[in-house]
Design an enzyme around this catalytic site. Structure first.
Site, PDB file in Angstrom:
ATOM      1  N   SER A   1      32.155  47.592  30.494  1.00 40.16           N
ATOM      2  CA  SER A   1      31.092  48.314  31.201  1.00 40.16           C
ATOM      3  C   SER A   1      30.465  49.388  30.325  1.00 40.16           C
ATOM      4  O   SER A   1      31.144  50.014  29.508  1.00 40.16           O
ATOM      5  CB  SER A   1      31.684  48.965  32.454  1.00 40.16           C
ATOM      6  OG  SER A   1      30.764  49.862  33.035  1.00 40.16           O
TER       7      SER A   1
ATOM      8  N   TYR B   1      23.757  49.114  31.187  1.00 39.25           N
ATOM      9  CA  TYR B   1      22.837  49.796  32.108  1.00 39.25           C
ATOM     10  C   TYR B   1      21.696  50.380  31.277  1.00 39.25           C
ATOM     11  O   TYR B   1      21.947  51.057  30.265  1.00 39.25           O
ATOM     12  CB  TYR B   1      23.546  50.939  32.839  1.00 39.25           C
ATOM     13  CG  TYR B   1      24.377  50.509  34.019  1.00 39.25           C
ATOM     14  CD1 TYR B   1      23.818  49.797  35.078  1.00 39.25           C
ATOM     15  CD2 TYR B   1      25.726  50.847  34.086  1.00 39.25           C
ATOM     16  CE1 TYR B   1      24.592  49.417  36.167  1.00 39.25           C
ATOM     17  CE2 TYR B   1      26.500  50.473  35.172  1.00 39.25           C
ATOM     18  CZ  TYR B   1      25.922  49.748  36.209  1.00 39.25           C
ATOM     19  OH  TYR B   1      26.683  49.383  37.270  1.00 39.25           O
TER      20      TYR B   1
ATOM     21  N   THR C   1      23.171  44.586  34.455  1.00 41.00           N
ATOM     22  CA  THR C   1      23.384  44.764  35.892  1.00 41.00           C
ATOM     23  C   THR C   1      22.096  45.276  36.505  1.00 41.00           C
ATOM     24  O   THR C   1      21.645  46.377  36.195  1.00 41.00           O
ATOM     25  CB  THR C   1      24.534  45.742  36.142  1.00 41.00           C
ATOM     26  OG1 THR C   1      25.716  45.215  35.536  1.00 41.00           O
ATOM     27  CG2 THR C   1      24.767  45.918  37.628  1.00 41.00           C
TER      28      THR C   1
ATOM     29  N   LYS D   1      22.814  40.096  35.921  1.00 36.86           N
ATOM     30  CA  LYS D   1      23.848  40.178  36.966  1.00 36.86           C
ATOM     31  C   LYS D   1      23.292  40.871  38.210  1.00 36.86           C
ATOM     32  O   LYS D   1      22.583  41.874  38.100  1.00 36.86           O
ATOM     33  CB  LYS D   1      25.052  40.964  36.439  1.00 36.86           C
ATOM     34  CG  LYS D   1      26.185  41.136  37.441  1.00 36.86           C
ATOM     35  CD  LYS D   1      27.489  41.537  36.745  1.00 36.86           C
ATOM     36  CE  LYS D   1      28.582  41.797  37.753  1.00 36.86           C
ATOM     37  NZ  LYS D   1      28.459  43.102  38.443  1.00 36.86           N
TER      38      LYS D   1
ATOM     39  N   HIS E   1      27.593  42.883  43.556  1.00 36.45           N
ATOM     40  CA  HIS E   1      28.266  44.077  43.045  1.00 36.45           C
ATOM     41  C   HIS E   1      29.524  44.372  43.873  1.00 36.45           C
ATOM     42  O   HIS E   1      29.868  45.525  44.118  1.00 36.45           O
ATOM     43  CB  HIS E   1      27.297  45.268  43.100  1.00 36.45           C
ATOM     44  CG  HIS E   1      27.470  46.242  41.961  1.00 36.45           C
ATOM     45  ND1 HIS E   1      26.550  46.392  40.950  1.00 36.45           N
ATOM     46  CD2 HIS E   1      28.469  47.107  41.662  1.00 36.45           C
ATOM     47  CE1 HIS E   1      26.965  47.326  40.099  1.00 36.45           C
ATOM     48  NE2 HIS E   1      28.132  47.769  40.520  1.00 36.45           N
TER      49      HIS E   1
END
Lengths: 370, 370, 370, 370
Positions: free
Chosen positions: B114, B137, B163, B237, B261
């Site tokens: 992440s 992100y 994401t 995603k 999510h």
């Protein structure tokens, strides 16, 4: 576990034997016998499927000459209730399969003896009535399989029930959490004389499933080999798909058992009842089709028969009644089941099993014309 | 929170890690990790969707040469289970993403690190195996985003997982009610060197949502910009609609992840599984499609793969196993999941993932022909 | 009942006001306000209907210039949330409708003042903002009805909301069982100057329903009479059928409110949400259509708007927030609702209300193509 | 069991009588009266079916001249609520059927007296109003049956209600488990003078069901014989199938009662309401059709009438109200039911029963056009 020589007064219906077996058996043993694979999703689905169907009575029909007789694979049976093959019945009662066989004999019931019975198939046969089949698990070595077949033939078993859905199983979480383990002294009597499986070391990177448990699992080739080595009719148990049903029919098996092994193999397969109509449609009206999965009452049996089964098997009811009251319990359970089936036939105006059909059932969730 | 160097005996199935994590983590932290947005409607729907599907076994097929290998976006993976990008894993265990990466390496698992990892992506990469992707992100400033991308490229990450569904989130009522707040010392290690977002004073009458949180949220233009600035394939995603899926496919992303999510963004969106078949139908059979949302067992993974996913991600199982037993727990959980997937493949007679398809599933609520 | 001058920290979402109102109000009063007719079947159905719909996010759309403004019957409203007409608000808080009106003014909310308000409509109007409507119950005498209408016109109310579904009601069993009775000193301030209904002795054999309660209930003729005696637009509230909707539209009402009176009239009528799409289809796309019934969150509002409502009314949330924290509570509740609506709009990529539509929703129970 | 000469204040709706009867009756007696066959599946389905339908109000219609009168088989009835034939009412109250008859007279209700009444049909007739029917069970000997018929004719009963679904019944597990047994001194007063059934020894191998209970059960031939021996119209009760309905209609019965005997015969038959629309469709619009099964409120009655019943019967409500407050209780229950029915008619804008129809109902689970 003290076997009781009488029917407890608390038994008001066949399903009450489960509650009483709970009280009578050691906790882990009860959980093992009553539980299904994984979280019991399939075991619960088996039960729920029956509740999703209702019975539509028919009025004013004469059933005073009614009966439950049927002809099934050469047997003239008094009723369509069979005792499913349940392994290691001494877990439930010291007299195990012998008592079950006595109950079968006393109630004109066809018994299916398991490969994994606690007593030898020959001894079980001596206590059973004339209607008895042998459930066969393919053995690691073909000579052992063949020897079992020959012994079953010699002991007067009338068919071989091939359980095809148990090559691999998910464990029961209920049983694991209750701490159940198979007692060390519990051995399959029928297999005492055969060598165990050859040691099979998994190579590095191999799968414990594909190259382990499924190594040597029976295939279509094994089925054909077996068919050519026995004079007994073959009954394929564990069918849940129409395509498998047709393939088995095409390979010459004599009958099928729609079954999910009582929800004890793969958790999350459909209720047996949910797939029964499609399989009856696939094999056609005349082909012998049996049903197994979740039956706890005569009305459950009625529903399975109305959806196309020729006969039904009871497993957990058998083992719970055995645990509670031995041979007497199993016989009493079978009588209750049969009478409740007769009540459903009477209420729907069916003097014979041949009159049963899906038009006697109703699905509550179906839209009605308002 | 004392990490345990062994697998607790109470772990009978992968989902048991959740129960044990509950006992092991501080209450508010557990609620934050386990909870979904709002009232957990979507998180619960993710789970319920799997129960609405059953698996139809196929009999007598030879799977003795079976395996779970697949080729996915250039990776030769041993199995289709990926570790989803989960932020701030030191909340669950002091070794956080490092232990997760070790478990991935030990089990041939593709890891997705992440942007909000507790350890720097370079450090995570050193512990991970060869299969690792970086979840990106978009940052308030494009130069920071670009720097992250270059670092991920340099650290050997093989894809960027964008994401797209987290620009705005509803808080978890469970976490709020338990008093959870993010610890002050929990900082995203990857972002340490970048300036924070520019102060953005809302004018009078402006919305904290539209002009606040959504100010600078990524748009199609940002996606195109990114695609032109990296050599890594992009994985989008958070897709729940067929039209979005087709649009993303048309803009050149290399793969999609059907995901809500884990129910952590907008409470009340559909279960990921409920929309998966339509999205597979929309993107066509050959396009790489991943799945994320509610997987707690190998049979869940089997169902998602049968409905069209090429691979699946696990999030909460990962963090719960990490909390209970660190790297060992994550590795053990992955092994349980993989073996249960193999059991489902064996039971349905599928030696390879390529044989999985919707014909192996059944919906209990579908009418059957009675 | 001690009014609180602050927002309790336990309020994490708008619906939390119900729980707190329970703790704050006398039991029978709470049951009366929260309960529906009969056994609350309809009140519960209102809530359940929202759970039956999920929201389908859209990705990567620019909503940074988003807003919730709309034009409704000549009003330029900041947002589509209205305060439903709730009678006798001093049951919940001593400042009753005055505090509600202040909250409306503070949050740019359109207020609908009830005929049965605890304070006179003129006084309520003084505290309300520019957007205010008057809810009219037909009075036993037409001159009283007309006087109410003229007073509402004079006090600057912009529309008359005719509640058509309350001529007869089933009592709330919850309220009866809790011992609720309307306090003797609770009088509808607006009706103080009018004579009561003429004594109406039922002849022998007459029905207390048909010849009693329904004697003088409004009919189509009364609606036409009223339309010819006011310059205010008429809004018909309590519509649940498409045919009634079309008839009302044909008779010139300016707008409709799909409503079941919060489940407070006839127990067992459908959820308002269940009939909304058919009514929108019947009246066509341009006709002003409001919704009322079961809204407890901004995502509920989003769903009603996506199914065709132009705006929604909140009743119980209003009275519960009033009970807990007076004007401040109502304003806070409205702000939470509006922001959650904005979050749903942002998540679905809708910068304006005009983009909302049924394609943003999904019914989980719909079959999907597997 | 102390009969109460007043209406208890806890009675807020008709169904409250059940709760109070529970407190007032001996446990086993309550279980016997309230329970259904087997596990109460059908009894529960009867109740659930009503919850699956909602009522769609119509607005602004003039019902001020409304009434509930109807013409049914020559009777001019004030309302469509009948008292179902309930056996052995002294189980519930010492005055039994006499009190029920008094309540019927006081409320203009048509009473159906059971063959198995605790008091003689002549005595019941003396307390009943002008509208009374006699429920007939075929007796083992035709002369006894005929004598009953002649007595009913002489005592002024206006129709014979033939209960056709009770030739065989499953026992109530609730009643069995509670230890209920029929009191020895409870004898059917009407049958005192007739010889009991001839002893009927079952031959070996015979079925207690087919050759036992169903020996002498009525058939189509018995129906034809009866029709030719009475001047009274025949009402066939217990119909659940369209084909039976048409056959009965074709044989000249004057009316049908769609009924599953309150779930007291075969557990697992459909809810009466589930089959009502199909039966109305089968017999056509003009044929007298009654309904029985699960009615606990006036809105339940409304739904059955809207789905095609001309009138409805109440059984358990009758016996529970009788147990709680004797004749007064039954009369009060009937009045509550009637007024609630009137409320539903008023809310749907129906001044007469003739206006009721399926367009006033809505099924929540039906898809709506979003």
């Amino acid at each position: 576990m003290t076997p009781q020589p009488r029917i407890p007064p608390e038994v008001r219906c066949a399903a009450d034997y489960e509650m009483l077996a709970h009280a009578r058996l050691a906790g882990p043993v009860f959980e093992y016998l009553a539980g299904g694979a994984g979280e019991d999703l399939t075991a619960a689905a088996n039960r729920a499927a029956f509740r999703g169907l209702t019975i539509l009575p028919r009025l004013l029909r004469d059933v005073s000459r009614g009966h439950t007789r049927l002809r099934l694979m050469g047997h003239e049976l008094e009723h369509p209730l069979l005792l499913a093959p349940v392994a290691f019945q001494t877990l439930a009662h010291p007299a195990g399969e012998l008592d079950t066989a006595r109950a079968a004999a006393a109630t004109d019931t066809c018994l299916v003896c398991s490969t994994l019975s606690s007593f030898a198939l020959e001894e079980v046969a001596r206590h059973a009535g004339p209607h008895r089949w042998f459930q066969l698990y393919f053995q690691p070595r073909r000579d052992a399989t063949l020897d079992l077949v020959h012994r079953a033939e010699a002991a007067g078993y009338g068919a071989l029930v091939l359980t095809l859905d148990a090559s691999i199983q998910m464990p029961s979480l209920r049983a694991l959490r209750a701490g159940f383990r198979m007692p060390d002294d519990l051995r399959p009597a029928n297999l005492a004389g055969y060598p165990g499986p050859a040691p099979h070391a998994l190579p590095a990177g191999a799968s414990r499933v594909f190259q382990g448990a499924m190594h040597g699992a029976p295939t279509w080739a094994d089925l054909e080999w077996l068919a050519s080595h026995t004079r007994l009719p073959l009954v394929a148990k564990g069918v849940l798909r129409s395509d498998d049903a047709c393939d088995l029919q095409g390979r010459g098996v004599a009958a099928l058992v729609v079954s999910n092994h009582g929800g004890r193999t793969i958790d999350g397969v459909p209720a047996s009842l949910a797939v029964l109509p499609a399989i009856r449609a696939a094999v056609g009206p005349g082909f012998p089709l049996l049903f197994d999965g979740g039956i706890r009452s005569g009305s459950d049996a009625f529903k399975a028969l109305a959806l196309g089964a020729d006969a039904v098997m009871v497993g957990r009811l058998q083992i719970h009644a055995l645990a509670v009251a031995g041979a007497l319990g199993v016989a009493h359970m079978l009588r209750m089941l049969r009478e409740e089936l007769e009540v459903c036939m009477a209420a729907t105006g069916c003097p014979t099993l041949a009159e049963l059909g899906p038009g006697l059932l109703h699905r509550p969730q179906e839209p009605h014309p308002c």
